[in-house]
Design a protein around this motif. Sequence first.
Motif, PDB file in Angstrom:
ATOM      1  N   LYS A 158       0.834  -1.208   0.000  1.00  0.00           N
ATOM      2  CA  LYS A 158       0.000   0.000   0.000  1.00  0.00           C
ATOM      3  C   LYS A 158       0.867   1.256   0.000  1.00  0.00           C
ATOM      4  CE  LYS A 158      -3.983  -2.033   2.290  1.00  0.00           C
ATOM      5  NZ  LYS A 158      -4.767  -2.091   3.531  1.00  0.00           N
ATOM      6  N   ALA A 159       1.958   1.227   0.769  1.00  0.00           N
ATOM      7  CA  ALA A 159       2.868   2.377   0.811  1.00  0.00           C
ATOM      8  C   ALA A 159       3.536   2.577  -0.551  1.00  0.00           C
ATOM      9  CB  ALA A 159       3.915   2.183   1.896  1.00  0.00           C
ATOM     10  N   ALA A 160       3.926   1.468  -1.180  1.00  0.00           N
ATOM     11  CA  ALA A 160       4.559   1.569  -2.505  1.00  0.00           C
ATOM     12  C   ALA A 160       3.554   2.084  -3.536  1.00  0.00           C
ATOM     13  CB  ALA A 160       5.112   0.212  -2.924  1.00  0.00           C
ATOM     14  N   ALA A 161       2.311   1.629  -3.439  1.00  0.00           N
ATOM     15  CA  ALA A 161       1.282   2.079  -4.382  1.00  0.00           C
ATOM     16  C   ALA A 161       0.986   3.573  -4.209  1.00  0.00           C
ATOM     17  CB  ALA A 161       0.009   1.268  -4.203  1.00  0.00           C
ATOM     18  N   ALA A 162       1.115   4.073  -2.980  1.00  0.00           N
ATOM     19  CA  ALA A 162       0.882   5.494  -2.749  1.00  0.00           C
ATOM     20  C   ALA A 162       1.999   6.347  -3.325  1.00  0.00           C
ATOM     21  CB  ALA A 162       0.736   5.755  -1.255  1.00  0.00           C
ATOM     22  N   ILE A 163       3.194   5.802  -3.412  1.00  0.00           N
ATOM     23  CA  ILE A 163       4.349   6.547  -3.922  1.00  0.00           C
ATOM     24  C   ILE A 163       4.371   6.599  -5.448  1.00  0.00           C
ATOM     25  CG2 ILE A 163       6.878   6.508  -4.046  1.00  0.00           C
ATOM     26  CD1 ILE A 163       6.894   5.347  -1.241  1.00  0.00           C
ATOM     27  N   VAL A 164       3.778   5.606  -6.108  1.00  0.00           N
ATOM     28  CA  VAL A 164       3.870   5.490  -7.562  1.00  0.00           C
ATOM     29  C   VAL A 164       3.412   6.752  -8.303  1.00  0.00           C
ATOM     30  CG1 VAL A 164       2.959   4.217  -9.561  1.00  0.00           C
ATOM     31  CG2 VAL A 164       3.832   2.983  -7.593  1.00  0.00           C
TER      32      VAL A 164
ATOM     33  N   VAL B  57       5.871   8.877 -10.764  1.00  0.00           N
ATOM     34  CA  VAL B  57       5.574   9.080 -12.187  1.00  0.00           C
ATOM     35  C   VAL B  57       5.618  10.565 -12.527  1.00  0.00           C
ATOM     36  CG1 VAL B  57       3.761   8.889 -13.941  1.00  0.00           C
ATOM     37  CG2 VAL B  57       4.283   6.941 -12.478  1.00  0.00           C
ATOM     38  N   GLY B  58       5.083  11.409 -11.645  1.00  0.00           N
ATOM     39  CA  GLY B  58       5.116  12.852 -11.872  1.00  0.00           C
ATOM     40  C   GLY B  58       6.539  13.399 -11.905  1.00  0.00           C
ATOM     41  N   ILE B  59       7.370  12.920 -10.991  1.00  0.00           N
ATOM     42  CA  ILE B  59       8.768  13.367 -10.950  1.00  0.00           C
ATOM     43  C   ILE B  59       9.497  12.962 -12.225  1.00  0.00           C
ATOM     44  CG2 ILE B  59      10.986  12.974  -9.787  1.00  0.00           C
ATOM     45  CD1 ILE B  59       9.370  12.772  -7.152  1.00  0.00           C
ATOM     46  N   LEU B  60       9.302  11.721 -12.659  1.00  0.00           N
ATOM     47  CA  LEU B  60       9.942  11.259 -13.890  1.00  0.00           C
ATOM     48  C   LEU B  60       9.448  12.041 -15.107  1.00  0.00           C
ATOM     49  CD1 LEU B  60       9.979   7.409 -13.293  1.00  0.00           C
ATOM     50  CD2 LEU B  60      11.901   8.981 -13.173  1.00  0.00           C
ATOM     51  N   SER B  61       8.173  12.362 -15.127  1.00  0.00           N
ATOM     52  CA  SER B  61       7.622  13.155 -16.229  1.00  0.00           C
ATOM     53  C   SER B  61       8.230  14.553 -16.262  1.00  0.00           C
ATOM     54  CB  SER B  61       6.106  13.239 -16.090  1.00  0.00           C
ATOM     55  OG  SER B  61       5.566  14.069 -17.069  1.00  0.00           O
ATOM     56  N   ASP B  62       8.375  15.170 -15.073  1.00  0.00           N
ATOM     57  CA  ASP B  62       9.001  16.495 -15.001  1.00  0.00           C
ATOM     58  C   ASP B  62      10.454  16.449 -15.470  1.00  0.00           C
ATOM     59  OD1 ASP B  62       6.682  17.574 -14.039  1.00  0.00           O
ATOM     60  OD2 ASP B  62       7.312  17.576 -11.927  1.00  0.00           O
ATOM     61  N   LEU B  63      11.175  15.415 -15.081  1.00  0.00           N
ATOM     62  CA  LEU B  63      12.560  15.278 -15.536  1.00  0.00           C
ATOM     63  C   LEU B  63      12.639  15.135 -17.053  1.00  0.00           C
ATOM     64  CD1 LEU B  63      14.115  12.907 -12.839  1.00  0.00           C
ATOM     65  CD2 LEU B  63      14.682  15.308 -13.253  1.00  0.00           C
ATOM     66  N   ASN B  64      11.718  14.368 -17.600  1.00  0.00           N
ATOM     67  CA  ASN B  64      11.693  14.183 -19.051  1.00  0.00           C
ATOM     68  C   ASN B  64      11.383  15.504 -19.758  1.00  0.00           C
ATOM     69  OD1 ASN B  64      11.861  12.781 -21.451  1.00  0.00           O
ATOM     70  ND2 ASN B  64       9.698  12.240 -21.428  1.00  0.00           N
ATOM     71  N   ASP B  65      10.425  16.276 -19.202  1.00  0.00           N
ATOM     72  CA  ASP B  65      10.097  17.581 -19.791  1.00  0.00           C
ATOM     73  C   ASP B  65      11.280  18.538 -19.722  1.00  0.00           C
ATOM     74  OD1 ASP B  65       7.573  16.660 -20.335  1.00  0.00           O
ATOM     75  OD2 ASP B  65       6.629  17.651 -18.608  1.00  0.00           O
ATOM     76  N   LYS B  66      11.986  18.534 -18.585  1.00  0.00           N
ATOM     77  CA  LYS B  66      13.153  19.406 -18.443  1.00  0.00           C
ATOM     78  C   LYS B  66      14.247  19.019 -19.422  1.00  0.00           C
ATOM     79  CE  LYS B  66      12.398  20.691 -13.642  1.00  0.00           C
ATOM     80  NZ  LYS B  66      12.837  20.539 -12.261  1.00  0.00           N
TER      81      LYS B  66
END
Length: 195
Positions: free
Chosen positions: A28-34, A38-47
């Motif tokens: 449950k903790a891992a599912a809450a972090i996902v 994903v948002g952090i990885l998307s921001d890195l890709n955009d940058k």
Amino acid sequence: MPKIPLEIVKDLGIKGMEFARKNPDKLKAAAAIVPSLVGILSDLNDKKHQWHLNKLKKKSELGKMEYRETRYMRYQDQILPNLESYKYAKLDECISEVESFLMQLKSEMTVIKRPKLMPRVTKWQAVKTQLEDYRDLRFYSELVRVNDDADYDSAFLTKSVQEYFRELPTIEDRRAFVLQVTEKDEQKVALDFLK
């Protein structure tokens, strides 16, 4: 690609199920972090994408980038996303330009330069295909609309093409014209041009 033995996959699946049964709170903790991950990885890709765009723009402003590369950037950033705003003649002009770039690249290709230039040829071929597909699809759909509605005035087609098409005496002549200028199937044309 190396093949993973089936026994290893089966073993990992069994161990994963056992871990899930024993530790539901960790799942449950891992599912809450996902979602945040994903948002952090998307921001890195955009940058990263923005950094590359800025680098390319600086190169083009300094004159360090060849003309075809700047044109390719323009096609990717401005022309392809806005194809619906172009008329038939402008799309034809763009296709001619892309064909000239392809001819230049193919004439520059020698045994030595071939590996370096093949990705460029592939990129330009993809642009040409997108332009041609959109032009042909839009041309056909506009002819269907002109055929169905006598008062329809197409912004995509020239007035002379619309007038010529409307002046064709019979529906068979219109179908023959459409089959001649497009690559559509006869049955599809017969269904779309009923009246």
